[in-house]
Design a protein around this motif. Sequence first.
Motif, PDB file in Angstrom:
ATOM      1  N   LEU A  37     -26.796 -13.493  -6.408  1.00  0.00           N
ATOM      2  CA  LEU A  37     -26.935 -14.923  -6.681  1.00  0.00           C
ATOM      3  C   LEU A  37     -27.524 -15.180  -8.063  1.00  0.00           C
ATOM      4  CD1 LEU A  37     -28.146 -16.275  -3.247  1.00  0.00           C
ATOM      5  CD2 LEU A  37     -25.906 -16.461  -4.252  1.00  0.00           C
ATOM      6  N   LEU A  82     -33.945  -4.234  -9.903  1.00  0.00           N
ATOM      7  CA  LEU A  82     -34.979  -4.811  -9.039  1.00  0.00           C
ATOM      8  C   LEU A  82     -34.432  -5.210  -7.670  1.00  0.00           C
ATOM      9  CD1 LEU A  82     -37.955  -5.621  -9.065  1.00  0.00           C
ATOM     10  CD2 LEU A  82     -37.271  -7.892  -9.786  1.00  0.00           C
ATOM     11  N   VAL A  97     -31.314 -12.217  -0.816  1.00  0.00           N
ATOM     12  CA  VAL A  97     -32.522 -13.047  -0.843  1.00  0.00           C
ATOM     13  C   VAL A  97     -33.333 -12.732  -2.092  1.00  0.00           C
ATOM     14  CG1 VAL A  97     -34.648 -13.577   0.355  1.00  0.00           C
ATOM     15  CG2 VAL A  97     -32.570 -13.210   1.650  1.00  0.00           C
ATOM     16  N   SER A  98     -33.416 -11.454  -2.402  1.00  0.00           N
ATOM     17  CA  SER A  98     -34.163 -11.028  -3.573  1.00  0.00           C
ATOM     18  C   SER A  98     -33.560 -11.614  -4.850  1.00  0.00           C
ATOM     19  CB  SER A  98     -34.150  -9.502  -3.617  1.00  0.00           C
ATOM     20  OG  SER A  98     -34.842  -9.027  -4.702  1.00  0.00           O
ATOM     21  N   PHE A 100     -31.887 -14.257  -5.037  1.00  0.00           N
ATOM     22  CA  PHE A 100     -32.132 -15.694  -4.970  1.00  0.00           C
ATOM     23  C   PHE A 100     -33.519 -16.017  -5.534  1.00  0.00           C
ATOM     24  CE2 PHE A 100     -32.086 -19.576  -1.943  1.00  0.00           C
ATOM     25  CZ  PHE A 100     -31.504 -20.350  -2.927  1.00  0.00           C
ATOM     26  N   ALA A 101     -34.508 -15.176  -5.169  1.00  0.00           N
ATOM     27  CA  ALA A 101     -35.862 -15.388  -5.670  1.00  0.00           C
ATOM     28  C   ALA A 101     -35.928 -15.145  -7.174  1.00  0.00           C
ATOM     29  CB  ALA A 101     -36.838 -14.467  -4.938  1.00  0.00           C
ATOM     30  N   ILE A 102     -35.203 -14.121  -7.627  1.00  0.00           N
ATOM     31  CA  ILE A 102     -35.204 -13.815  -9.060  1.00  0.00           C
ATOM     32  C   ILE A 102     -34.520 -14.927  -9.855  1.00  0.00           C
ATOM     33  CG2 ILE A 102     -34.296 -12.188 -10.773  1.00  0.00           C
ATOM     34  CD1 ILE A 102     -36.788 -11.268  -9.285  1.00  0.00           C
ATOM     35  N   TRP A 103     -33.564 -15.584  -9.225  1.00  0.00           N
ATOM     36  CA  TRP A 103     -32.910 -16.751  -9.829  1.00  0.00           C
ATOM     37  C   TRP A 103     -33.972 -17.743 -10.307  1.00  0.00           C
ATOM     38  CZ3 TRP A 103     -28.526 -19.757  -6.898  1.00  0.00           C
ATOM     39  CH2 TRP A 103     -28.264 -20.969  -7.553  1.00  0.00           C
ATOM     40  N   MET A 104     -34.891 -18.076  -9.389  1.00  0.00           N
ATOM     41  CA  MET A 104     -35.924 -19.061  -9.715  1.00  0.00           C
ATOM     42  C   MET A 104     -36.790 -18.552 -10.868  1.00  0.00           C
ATOM     43  SD  MET A 104     -35.152 -21.362  -7.598  1.00  0.00           S
ATOM     44  CE  MET A 104     -33.762 -21.250  -6.494  1.00  0.00           C
ATOM     45  N   GLN A 105     -37.037 -17.240 -10.842  1.00  0.00           N
ATOM     46  CA  GLN A 105     -37.826 -16.630 -11.898  1.00  0.00           C
ATOM     47  C   GLN A 105     -37.123 -16.789 -13.260  1.00  0.00           C
ATOM     48  OE1 GLN A 105     -38.118 -12.349 -11.722  1.00  0.00           O
ATOM     49  NE2 GLN A 105     -40.277 -12.432 -12.231  1.00  0.00           N
ATOM     50  N   GLU A 108     -37.213 -20.267 -14.708  1.00  0.00           N
ATOM     51  CA  GLU A 108     -38.464 -20.667 -15.348  1.00  0.00           C
ATOM     52  C   GLU A 108     -38.625 -20.009 -16.717  1.00  0.00           C
ATOM     53  OE1 GLU A 108     -42.007 -22.173 -13.135  1.00  0.00           O
ATOM     54  OE2 GLU A 108     -42.675 -20.191 -13.674  1.00  0.00           O
ATOM     55  N   VAL A 109     -38.186 -18.762 -16.817  1.00  0.00           N
ATOM     56  CA  VAL A 109     -38.232 -18.087 -18.125  1.00  0.00           C
ATOM     57  C   VAL A 109     -37.388 -18.863 -19.134  1.00  0.00           C
ATOM     58  CG1 VAL A 109     -37.575 -16.016 -19.387  1.00  0.00           C
ATOM     59  CG2 VAL A 109     -38.696 -15.809 -17.179  1.00  0.00           C
ATOM     60  N   HIS A 112     -39.088 -21.875 -20.417  1.00  0.00           N
ATOM     61  CA  HIS A 112     -40.130 -21.615 -21.407  1.00  0.00           C
ATOM     62  C   HIS A 112     -39.539 -21.283 -22.764  1.00  0.00           C
ATOM     63  CE1 HIS A 112     -43.807 -21.980 -19.161  1.00  0.00           C
ATOM     64  NE2 HIS A 112     -43.198 -21.423 -18.135  1.00  0.00           N
ATOM     65  N   LEU A 220     -27.384 -22.820 -12.155  1.00  0.00           N
ATOM     66  CA  LEU A 220     -26.955 -23.295 -10.839  1.00  0.00           C
ATOM     67  C   LEU A 220     -25.453 -23.523 -10.821  1.00  0.00           C
ATOM     68  CD1 LEU A 220     -28.281 -24.952  -8.176  1.00  0.00           C
ATOM     69  CD2 LEU A 220     -27.238 -26.792  -9.425  1.00  0.00           C
TER      70      LEU A 220
ATOM     71  N   VAL B 225     -35.628 -22.081  -0.817  1.00  0.00           N
ATOM     72  CA  VAL B 225     -35.970 -20.680  -1.094  1.00  0.00           C
ATOM     73  C   VAL B 225     -37.448 -20.445  -0.821  1.00  0.00           C
ATOM     74  CG1 VAL B 225     -36.458 -20.893  -3.565  1.00  0.00           C
ATOM     75  CG2 VAL B 225     -35.620 -18.768  -2.705  1.00  0.00           C
ATOM     76  N   MET B 264     -43.254 -19.727 -10.825  1.00  0.00           N
ATOM     77  CA  MET B 264     -42.027 -19.194 -10.228  1.00  0.00           C
ATOM     78  C   MET B 264     -41.759 -17.771 -10.693  1.00  0.00           C
ATOM     79  SD  MET B 264     -40.907 -20.857  -7.910  1.00  0.00           S
ATOM     80  CE  MET B 264     -39.597 -19.753  -7.459  1.00  0.00           C
ATOM     81  N   VAL B 265     -42.200 -17.437 -11.904  1.00  0.00           N
ATOM     82  CA  VAL B 265     -42.018 -16.069 -12.384  1.00  0.00           C
ATOM     83  C   VAL B 265     -42.798 -15.124 -11.477  1.00  0.00           C
ATOM     84  CG1 VAL B 265     -42.419 -14.498 -14.307  1.00  0.00           C
ATOM     85  CG2 VAL B 265     -41.678 -16.827 -14.754  1.00  0.00           C
ATOM     86  N   LEU B 275     -39.661  -7.533  -0.811  1.00  0.00           N
ATOM     87  CA  LEU B 275     -38.430  -7.113  -0.142  1.00  0.00           C
ATOM     88  C   LEU B 275     -38.179  -5.624  -0.335  1.00  0.00           C
ATOM     89  CD1 LEU B 275     -36.193 -10.179  -0.822  1.00  0.00           C
ATOM     90  CD2 LEU B 275     -36.719  -9.230   1.410  1.00  0.00           C
TER      91      LEU B 275
END
Lengths: 299, 301
Positions: A37, A82, A97-98, A100-105, A108-109, A112, A220, B225, B264-265, B275
Amino acid sequence: MTDFLQNCIDGVMFGSGYALLALGFTLVFGVMKRLNLSFGPSIMLGAYAGTWVYLNFSQNALLIVLVTVITTVAVGIYVERLCFWAVRRDAAIASMVSSFAIWMQLEEVAMHLLPERTYPFPTFFTSTVIDIGPFFVRSEHISMFLLTLVLLALLHLFLFRTRPGLALRAVSDNPLASTYMGINSSNIFFLAFAVVSVLGGLAGFLILSADSQVTPFFGLWATFKGLIAMMLGGMGSLTGAILGGLLLGVVEANAFWYGGPLIRDISAYLLLFIMLIVRPGGLVGQRIVTQQQAAYERV
Amino acid sequence: MPNDYLLTVISNIGMISLIALSAYLLLISGEISFGQQAYFGISAYAGAIATTLWGWPLWLALLFGSSLAALAAGFVGLLTLRISGLYFSIATLAFAEMVRLSLFKLTYQIEIDGELIGPNGAEGFGEIRWIFDNDVSVLEYTLLIYGILLLVLFFLVLIERSRLGMIFRMLGQDPLLTRVQGLNPVRYKVTAAILAGFIAGLGGTLYAHSFTYIEPQIFNMMLGVHALAYGLIGGLGTVLGPLIGVAIDIGFLESVRVIQGYRMVVFGGLVALMLIFMPRGIFDEKRVYWLKSIARRWFRA
């Protein structure tokens, strides 16, 4: 009727971009049987790096393409190590899922890196409108369409005419047998991610260049368009990805014409939802999608 | 008297815990939903409309909003019966995005006291004044949230100790086994979906009345999420797992100044690492069992 046909032409033009994104998803899924994702956001990060260079250093097109692609590949490799390499082999859902979480990370990067909402993206297409009978086509869409065809041909050459491509297809067909043949599947996964990231970086560059701007929503957007196109066509199928991309483009162009931007977006999700319910394997895929379901059919 | 900011954070933890619990219920029954925010949002709008535009009391609005959410969840559950795994996740995500985009189209306004009030597409839905009209203090409302949360927890513990909970977990571990036992997985899958929708719905209506303003953008994937990640961080072995996840995120990450703006990072990285090293969270089934056996020995001695 003319409207409808015109929409279809526009749809095919847009759809070629979707097809490129879908190819990225389908290659990873075909080889690893997993869903990445984070694909869209990694392209967005690449595009942001490209824009950053464009704004601060140089307006050299080749340099910007290079920066975009290299950053996308770097992020893609980060995601692969990762979320895919480190997660247990049988835990396909955990990888999703992982990622998906990294997506959000990643998002944000990117925020910035370039905190404003919209940034100009270098345009290298000249924009004119070409008339063909009663229809008209924008020239940058034609260039995008043609470049997509070139990329498709290159990908085809890589997959069907080179040894690494053969290894990639072997792992996709039968992971166990390919291991017995001495193929290191971990390396092949890495290769698949690298190839997909190059493809994604180029696709992102083409699409954004035609739009001449990049926004934080691109991650997205790219993930969803690619995902929807792939799932419409059939997961893991190359032909399916192209068909799905074109279908999505045509549906969206018509929905936009008759209903506006919001209806266009809703129609894409609706199409995906209905497809998943009615035919989870997609247009060209199999009817039964998981082993578990195959087992259900027997019980 | 604790200050209002702290109370807002505490009540926020309570409301987000509800959506985390709803994702947790689906997680233990083997489905990963990316779309619980849809039911949260449906209920937030429905509940707020009920109190603000129709003048219903809050308890009735809560029931109405959550039932509507449960209905939607049951409907999606029925439609997605044939698919599982990542197909299910993507289908729920598609549904949630459909709901969010549809809320942009939702305009339903009534003139109250010379002012047009009600959901108005992208402009959102403000003036949800139930708290002010009924003179409910922040403290009282926080207590109400925690009362409901405790009720839900109690209910979930009951389920986990019952045959139904056993079947949910069996469905999560091995759906085929459920079938072999002569149980109909279809029925239990839909039951889990409806219950999860209802719990998310409770959180939604409470959320709308606490913040007095809602807009479609709140119910985006970010919320989904998070809801999912809380259970995965806290652990799937106990019903307290999601609450621990929420406490770690809102209680810890939000309060540490160093990571402001990089939340979020840190959070995304945390989920990815969890995980890899603890796929079923901090308090997974094994550790919960281990803790229980220690506790048992302790009390016997």
